[in-house]
Write an enzyme that holds these catalytic residues in place. Sequence first.
Site: not given
Lengths: 398, 280
Positions: B54, B65
């Site tokens: 990724e 995040d």
Amino acid sequence: MNQVPDTYGRFGPFGGRYVPETLMNALIELEEAYNRYKDDPDFVAELRYLLKQYAGRPSPLYYAERLTKHLGGAKIYLKREDLNHTGSHKINNALGQALLAKRMGKKKVIAETGAGQHGVATATVAALLGMECKVFMGEEDTKRQKLNVFRMNLLGTEVVPVTSGTRTLKDACNETLRYWVSHVDDTYYILGSVTGPHPYPMMVRDFQRIIGVETKEQILEQEGRLPDAIVAAVGGGSNAMGIFHDFVGDASVRLIGVEAAGRGVDTDKHAATMTKGRPGVFQGSMSYVLQDEGGQVQEAHSISAGLDYPGIGPEHAYLKDTKRAEYVPITDAEALEALQLLSRQEGIIPALESSHAIAQTIKLAPTLPKDAIVVVSLSGRGDKDVEAIMPYVGGDAK
Amino acid sequence: MSLATANKIDAVFAELKAKGETALIPFLTMGDPDLAVSVELVQASEAAGAHMIELGVPYSDPLADGPVIQRASERALTNKISLIDCMGVAAEARRRGVQMPFILFTYFNPALQLGLERFFALLKEHDFSGVIIPDLPIEEDGEVRAIAERTGIHLIPLVAPTSEARVERIASKARGFVYCVSSLGVTGVRSSFHEGIESFLATVRNAASVPICVGFGISSREQAERFSGLCDGVIVGSAIVRQVEEALPQLRSPDEAVRRAGVDAVRSFIAGLKPRSRRS
């Protein structure tokens, strides 16, 4: 004009629900709970009781006669949200959502805050209802608004300084959402503006629309007719949406949102989302956003911590694009001047946020005939800002 | 489905299934600390045994995040790294012989501002096989999904332990694999996972016709192995990005040998994550 968002929370192309999957069921549950209780007679009665006996509603609609004469144009009325308990319109929404949280069985609430007004309102209702409360506030804002941090602490709330990113409202919102993702099973997020993912923009508007409903009743009683214009400051846009909403169907009433131009819209230090931004997805919804070419959200700047935000509620974006409302910028300097003028003319010290609406009124009123009527949303009181503005206006009394 | 069967991600999973292995899928924030190092880290990931990777686009407001990836994003953004720069890393890595499939991880707004048609055309042009957009739930993904299907890029969805009744709807539309979020919260290293993780993964498995992978919080071989029997791949992000952060002084060095040592440190960390074969 159809004001209700569709089932996806869309206001035309704006709004929606752009959040991590972890939050989706929580938002759906919230929407269902809100739809279940919003017209429930017990819920409505309890909210109405607290708004009246606890928050002090209805707030007065005050004819500012000296300011009107000083400016020499339209008659100016002030919708006195500054006189509510906790000193701003934020209490309307905080009470509504906290009662909803209680019915959903949540005992912990969280909130973001910029100027601290929404944080104080949330801390207040959490104390009232015996809930545990955490408020996320940009570290920069904890310095600008020390007094409000202390107020929240007194009310038993933990204030969490946010040190990521810009250390202001934008990142306080991010951090509150991140905390919510981790604690979604037992925590209710009392979002403070008409922003974020569906159902927040609709729900916060509904809890704030009482401002406009009262205004309409009061102006009809005092003047026997609708106003020609309504002026309100816009950060995320909750006081503006609140006072606008009941007038959206009244085509003769101009709706004017005032955004923060900071040091000027031609500098890179402003929060003029409508003037300088373009549509994008930010913090859960599609709306106008201050962003660079590549879609990175830009830092906003305003002397007012409550307007220091690079986004705006999706319903405002819809009102702008359908041309039902207009949005204009006011600089820090103009807002400071307006704050001082209102203080001296009327004995009312407005919040820096509300001072932006006053500043626009100072420009607008003299251009209108004497029998025109302008209503200004005086969304909060200025006590919290007194310390922060001292360096700008000279702390010593003349 | 002809396009889908030609997708590199599908081919890798088919091969791993035959061998009884679990996919190791690292995540790297592009441009942290700069684009040249990102290319070397992608090469190093493949050398360490990664099966696909990724490539994370840095974003100003990374809602999903935790602090480690937030800091990496902030570092990359000080260099004004754009979505197109990130795609350039993939192109350069291919030129240097990297074979594994590339998956772009981006928040929605940068893709939206580029224009969705152009975004997918560029993904195709830069040989990406999949895309993950963490703030685009199924209710909002109609246009994106249509273009993804047409261009043969897999739109890889996330499911969370809170998804419940949504699992079926999400998994049945999934392409490439289903990204199963291991626990409530943002990305980041953690020692415990959602308590119902096994039954959650079993639910996803039943609903999905594509492989399922687990991510969020996996930071060690022990954790990777714990999941390897329950899924087809493990995604490791923050733990690797933290290694990059620790190696920053080396990675930023103008001295080639010092920088190589930094890249090697990250490579051996990734190699150490690889679950042992399920069949052996």
